[in-house]
Design an enzyme around this catalytic site. Structure first.
Site, PDB file in Angstrom:
ATOM      1  N   GLN A 250      31.252  48.742  32.080  1.00 26.48           N
ATOM      2  CA  GLN A 250      32.168  48.740  30.948  1.00 26.48           C
ATOM      3  C   GLN A 250      31.425  48.765  29.611  1.00 26.48           C
ATOM      4  OE1 GLN A 250      35.752  46.094  32.087  1.00 26.48           O
ATOM      5  NE2 GLN A 250      34.007  44.848  32.625  1.00 26.48           N
TER       6      GLN A 250
ATOM      7  N   GLU B 131      36.387  35.884  29.305  1.00 22.24           N
ATOM      8  CA  GLU B 131      36.359  35.588  27.874  1.00 22.24           C
ATOM      9  C   GLU B 131      36.247  34.086  27.591  1.00 22.24           C
ATOM     10  OE1 GLU B 131      39.876  37.195  26.014  1.00 22.24           O
ATOM     11  OE2 GLU B 131      39.851  35.652  24.467  1.00 22.24           O
TER      12      GLU B 131
ATOM     13  N   ASP C  89      34.615  35.463  37.549  1.00 18.73           N
ATOM     14  CA  ASP C  89      34.691  36.802  36.965  1.00 18.73           C
ATOM     15  C   ASP C  89      33.622  37.681  37.597  1.00 18.73           C
ATOM     16  OD1 ASP C  89      36.017  37.857  34.012  1.00 18.73           O
ATOM     17  OD2 ASP C  89      34.406  39.035  34.907  1.00 18.73           O
TER      18      ASP C  89
ATOM     19  N   ASP D 211      33.448  38.602  42.945  1.00 22.13           N
ATOM     20  CA  ASP D 211      34.784  39.145  43.115  1.00 22.13           C
ATOM     21  C   ASP D 211      35.717  37.993  43.490  1.00 22.13           C
ATOM     22  OD1 ASP D 211      36.904  41.025  43.728  1.00 22.13           O
ATOM     23  OD2 ASP D 211      36.443  40.620  45.838  1.00 22.13           O
ATOM     24  N   ALA D 212      36.826  37.857  42.788  1.00 21.15           N
ATOM     25  CA  ALA D 212      37.694  36.701  42.991  1.00 21.15           C
ATOM     26  C   ALA D 212      38.250  36.653  44.411  1.00 21.15           C
ATOM     27  CB  ALA D 212      38.840  36.736  41.973  1.00 21.15           C
TER      28      ALA D 212
ATOM     29  N   ASP E 291      43.922  36.068  35.528  1.00 19.50           N
ATOM     30  CA  ASP E 291      43.663  36.541  34.152  1.00 19.50           C
ATOM     31  C   ASP E 291      42.873  37.842  34.294  1.00 19.50           C
ATOM     32  OD1 ASP E 291      43.453  36.708  31.421  1.00 19.50           O
ATOM     33  OD2 ASP E 291      41.907  35.168  31.233  1.00 19.50           O
TER      34      ASP E 291
END
Lengths: 353, 353, 353, 353
Positions: free
Chosen positions: D59, D114, D134, D165-166, D183
């Site tokens: 990203q 975040e 996260d 990975d959740a 989230d």
């Protein structure tokens, strides 16, 4: 890209890749500097960073890092100068006048706070002194601090930096100069620089400070097919009233999204030809020029049919009388104030021509 | 601001007027055409109206009424032509070649669906026949219908409009022409027009269809200080391999936000000088030219130092084989238009080719 | 596109398709309506067409066809109403007041020249007469002509359209009304509508024209978390000085990029509950509502903690004394003029709260 | 500005001042962050500075200082969070679930890199442990480094930060939690988070890790009148298949230019009322909430007529089977890929409803 191409032959992935790059580029280019060139025209550059922002007594000033044009200096929402192509503007501003002069030793720059005009003048081996006279201390300080490309210039021992109104400075000066350079905002009526483009200023204040074979050169605003009547032809015509020999020339400056104009004048003929010009570049200038050579300089003094005709037929002269004082900036100035002048609306003339 | 306030007491009109006008203009200019010139550069024109929109088999096409540049033709999100300055592009494309030719009777235009190239060619009294060969029926229909300025051209009895691939058309033709004109999209590899810029095309297909003293001229893409290596120098260099005499020249086109280039070539020397050029304009052309005259045309063949050096040193040649390596391009190049050839769906093959 | 498509069917088609669609959309979306919501915030809608443009004595007016929000009415560079979501604003403006009234027969609309407020009022079977009183003949004519959705409304026999200042009209009227509706621009000091939001106007002019169980409702400006102190809380507080029962409610209107507020007031209690509200919708209204039902209306009268506290603590009251007349429009009005009021800068208070 | 204000009382000078200020603001606001919310809608914020830019493996990430919304976190060209209103999103995400729980000690946050979700959870005195899981190390590092508002959170001893990975993390975990929070990015098919919104994930992986009275809450995408069918109703409907009690609620988030949705679920009824909710805020939370209180939370669970009907009638369920893998991000995802799903085109349905 070669291998990728081969790879793509086998599974059609290229398109994905191509478009993914596009999408990534779009993602990345979400911050923009947007300039309202005119009320009906905008010009936007993708930003890497906003390097510095400041406010002087009269002006907002910013230094932006753009993807397209490198570092860009913006004053009051108008781009002044871009790292990647300011050399075009500043080579054209300085070198023709100094190269046409037999032996330029002293140069007076009106404005030029960015430092680039002085930088070019200091490349001439003959230069003994460059006076750079800008009215805005804070803009000069900003440029000295942040425009690292001109760091050596600001520290140069031949540079004499004066913070003053150029008119007052010239008036009070006891010196004469070989070359006087106008690196000022356009002569918008009521604008801060209007008085530095009038016939009486040229006649009574500037010309007396030129040595006998001295040359005056000034930036002369946009010279595009649609914009050359804003100020270019009037500057040319005004100077023609005061000097025996006048030469206009132009160059396209990409970051300005326009062709730009300069006017050079003297009471001595410009007897240099393209070959002399090239020889003098070699003999007199430290380092290489990027834009100018003899052939291209002289070709740039020949205008297309529209501009040639406009220069020939211009009758407007900038005078003290025709100036009225208007506060304001940039856009308001350029596009409205000037139209209120007695001589009528230049912009409209252009269209009806 | 204090003093300004006092001043305004006496006649406050100017300021009010200026700013009110500005604000009204801003109110009025809330509709914009926005062109992504490149991923890091945008160019936006205030709109009066969106006149027409259409979609051909391959392309989106629109005609916009802009405040700055008049009616503007947009194909696939790229501006093709603006009412107020297309004369610069089309005068430069057509007249130098026809004026350098002793007696141009037959002209073949590759592309040119907009009709403006044909319009200029038909201004020459010597012209007996203009073949305009464009591949996209729908674009031609759109322009014939909506570009009223070219209405007479499309109805002209000397115009021979052909919908075909220009390569195929030339190959199959039994005729030879005095002037062949390339009014095509840039030679992006894999793009629909690439094949019309290769050395072998020029050598084997185009040149054999020129009469003995025939002249070939082509648009040659952007020629700005940052953009001239995209295709301009390669087109010039490729043509130089095929013709004895080659001449490149440029002009700033405001609505393109760039300087543009053209290349003209022949196996006969271009013996015309500026005076001849002007005389032939008077003698041969119906009506006035707006941009070109002899002096400005010849000055436009002299490039600035950077371009001159790039033209001299370019080694790349467009060949059928080399349809691979390209450096630096606009969005169109980089992301979509690349790689396609004659058959079928140009757009998608782009990736898999 | 045929072969390529087939190829993609067999493998990762989605992505190709996705990105191709994206790129086509980008090509197609090169014309934009751009609204400066505030000096630091812009909102841009892709355009299909610019349908109509006009200028009244005081205002610029345009009807745009946008891709996102359908037909959009723009006055002086501010979007007034969007085809796809004006129902939210107009249902909220009209129906709660009429549904809370036992039997609303006569409705007086201050402003509302677009016709949509009258359209909603005419959906109530009980309605015998709707007076729509707008000051701008040309805006009304524009909407009557081009907003086809309200064509029936403008021709409705129960509609009494008056071109007059609403204050003067009410003052001179001999009638009383069951419901008076404020569909006016925000109460910017010096703005054309300020006087229609003052305590003395409500007390001395408006309220005397309401029947005994009459209800007054007004749009009350933006009610977002950052914008509700611009005018919403002051309108609420001013009305609270004049009426015994006051109810504020809000709804998010997507095309406004904000939550909007309305205030409803009466000297009779609002004794209707959600179930009554729904029953009355069924019994009294011709056709279906899209946005409102009993439950959602009453939930919309409960504000979040920040707004609840602001409404409770607002002390500012719009009075004739605090108004000064300023000519101007849109942005200037909304964002600067109002701050010069005695109570200080609302925007900053909001931030320090 | 004080004196000027007085001056304005006496004559019409206000406008001058206003407009000059406007023009100065326009000068100053020449740098913009521009977000393509959809292919036909843009949202632009004036910039003070570009604070940081970075690229993780997957990203692009940036932190911008905007004039309107303070510091803004942007990932892949989509705004994630704005300093001035992220409290709305994060209060709504965390507090209803924790306040409805009798005694929430352990919280598992899927995503939330975040740090703001964890920050809100740590305000509850009962909280003993917050696991924040996260997948993107670099985004977490970026936020930890630059989002100073969450500095204490990242250093909090009760925070257990996991990069994984959740789904995998929950699967492998031996613990159960009182509250699990989603989230995450929206469930775009083929997107990185799709699998964390499926029925089977909820049933087989998530629910088994909730304690007996545990509550699950997730952000549920845009819930505006035009956008609620993108994912909101499907998330709601999917969760309804797995939990006995499900509650959806919404709030307008200005910087998102939309109303947002959340869905909360449990196998125990939500027996808390508004009064309990307020009491628990006082008793359990350190510090003040800005957005939520009991009354407004419960009113936010009542939807307008359109949304209420859509939630009721949604039949689509996210399943592993309905997911297909698609490469790409943001715009492409959100607006195109999802439409290819078997259930048809949500956007169109919405319009014809």
């Amino acid at each position: 890209m070669g291998e990728a191409v081969e790879f793509f032959h086998t599974n059609g992935f290229t398109k994905n890749c191509v478009n993914q790059t596009l999408i990534n580029d779009i993602h990345n280019n979400d911050c923009w500097y947007e300039e309202l060139i005119d009320v009906d025209l905008k010009w936007s550059f993708a930003l890497n960073r906003i390097l510095y922002k400041g406010t002087s007594e009269y002006q907002d000033i910013a230094l932006l890092d753009t993807k397209r044009f490198g570092k860009v200096l913006v004053i009051d929402g108008k781009m002044q100068s871009a790292e990647v192509d300011e050399f075009i503007y500043h080579e054209c501003l300085i070198h023709p006048a100094l190269l046409c002069h037999p032996n330029p030793k002293t140069i007076f720059i009106m404005g030029g706070g960015e430092g680039s005009a002085a930088r070019e003048a200091l490349k001439h081996k003959s230069t003994e002194k460059v006076v750079m006279c800008d009215i805005d201390q804070e803009v000069v300080d900003f440029c000295r601090r942040y425009l690292t490309v001109n760091g050596d210039t600001f520290r140069h021992k031949k540079l004499d930096l004066v913070i003053n109104d150029a008119k007052a400075e010239l008036e009070e000066s006891n010196e004469k100069f070989d070359v006087i350079v106008g690196d000022l905002a356009d002569p918008v009526e009521g604008g801060p620089c209007y008085q530095l483009y009038t016939k009486s200023f040229y006649e009574k204040i500037l010309k007396p400070k030129l040595n006998g074979n001295g040359i005056f050169v000034t930036q002369a605003g946009p010279a595009g097919i649609f914009t050359h009547k804003e100020v270019f032809t009037s500057i040319y015509n005004t100077i023609k009233q005061v000097f025996k020999y006048v030469m206009a020339y132009t160059a396209h400056v990409p970051s300005f999204a326009d062709t730009w104009g300069w006017v050079m004048a003297s009471d001595q003929p410009f007897s240099v030809n393209a070959t002399d010009f090239d020889r003098r570049i070699d003999a007199r200038i430290d380092g290489e020029l990027l834009y100018l050579n003899g052939a291209s300089f002289f070709s740039s003094t020949t205008m297309n049919k529209t501009l040639a005709s406009s220069l020939l037929n211009e009758t407007h002269i900038y005078t003290e009388e025709s100036a009225r004082f208007i506060h304001g900036h940039g856009l308001a100035y350029r596009h409205y104030c000037q139209k209120q002048e007695s001589g009528g609306n230049h912009y409209d003339e252009e269209e009806s021509d």
